[in-house]
Design an enzyme around this catalytic site. Structure first.
Site, PDB file in Angstrom:
ATOM      1  CB  SER A 132      -0.884   0.018   1.257  1.00  0.00           C
ATOM      2  OG  SER A 132      -1.553   1.263   1.398  1.00  0.00           O
ATOM      3  CE1 TYR A 145      -3.378  -1.758   5.688  1.00  0.00           C
ATOM      4  CE2 TYR A 145      -3.362   0.463   4.771  1.00  0.00           C
ATOM      5  CZ  TYR A 145      -3.465  -0.909   4.596  1.00  0.00           C
ATOM      6  OH  TYR A 145      -3.658  -1.428   3.333  1.00  0.00           O
TER       7      TYR A 145
END
Length: 248
Positions: A132, A145
């Site tokens: 990501s 995250y």
């Protein structure tokens, strides 16, 4: 006799994983659709002529079964299983959510890679890690995250160095803003309003098939070509923190 090349896609029950399974099947691969939700992957496997395997990448026994299903030669592994759980400041963060993110995004990817690596080397295959742009830079509320995806990226980098002399490719795709049915909804514990706000006013965010298209391209390059990292964002997202929103 079935001579089709085999691909494994983890997290194949929805979103990027399901779209990738469809794309790889269209490229001629026999796809093993691996995910926890058996009903979804069985329907997907029936649709694309693949195989379904209920698999939680955080469970050793499940991953062992996945390796058995893949067999002695595996052309493609897409480490897609992952996710973001909650978005909170560090001072009040639910660390059990951080643990869950690390377990699936980092340890899950490592566990699957360990189990399937001999078959990938035997087939001169390719591993695609779906990380990501959250690995690029931190943002408020995203520390858990950010850390998980940065950890997965470190795994990719170390593996590439360790296997530099082996006939296997180690690749990474880092998506930016992708609108799927579940990612933001899971992150915000089912709060649809919060999930919708992530994409509010954004003209044409990426969709799962955009990422699947790129993954299929990466996986089908000639065996001497390694796509070290591909960052993919919608045109409206210039950087992690800079997004064009109409009317806002």
């Amino acid at each position: 006799m079935n001579n089709r090349r085999i691909a494994v896609v983890t997290g194949a029950s929805s979103g990027i994983g399901a779209a990738t399974a469809r794309r790889l099947a269209a490229e001629g691969f026999e796809v093993i659709c691996a995910a926890r939700r058996r009903d979804r992957i069985e329907a997907l496997a029936a649709e694309i002529g693949g195989r379904a395997l209920a698999c939680d990448v955080t469970v050793d026994a499940d991953v062992d079964r996945l390796a058995q299903q893949a067999g002695p030669q595996l052309a493609v592994l897409v480490n897609n299983a992952g996710g973001a759980f909650r978005q909170e400041p560090v001072a009040v963060a639910d660390l059990t959510a951080w643990q869950a993110m690390f377990d699936v995004n980092v340890l899950g990817a490592a566990r699957v890679t360990q189990a399937l690596l001999p078959a990938l080397i035997a087939a001169q295959g390719v591993i695609v890690f779906v990380t990501s742009t959250a690995a690029d830079a931190p943002y408020e509320g995203g520390a858990g995250y950010n850390a998980a995806k940065a950890g997965e990226r470190s795994l990719v980098g170390a593996l590439r160095l360790e296997l530099f002399d082996q006939p296997v490719r180690i690749t990474e795709i880092a998506p930016g803003m992708v609108r799927t049915d579940e990612f933001a909804l899971v992150r915000y514990d089912g709060d649809q309003a919060k999930a919708d706000a992530v994409y509010a006013g954004v003209p044409e965010p990426l969709v799962a098939d955009d990422i699947a298209d790129a993954i299929a391209w990466m996986a089908t390059r000639p065996s001497h070509v390694n796509i070290d990292r591909l960052t993919i964002r919608p045109r409206a997202q210039a950087a992690q923190h800079k997004v064009h929103r109409i009317g806002q």
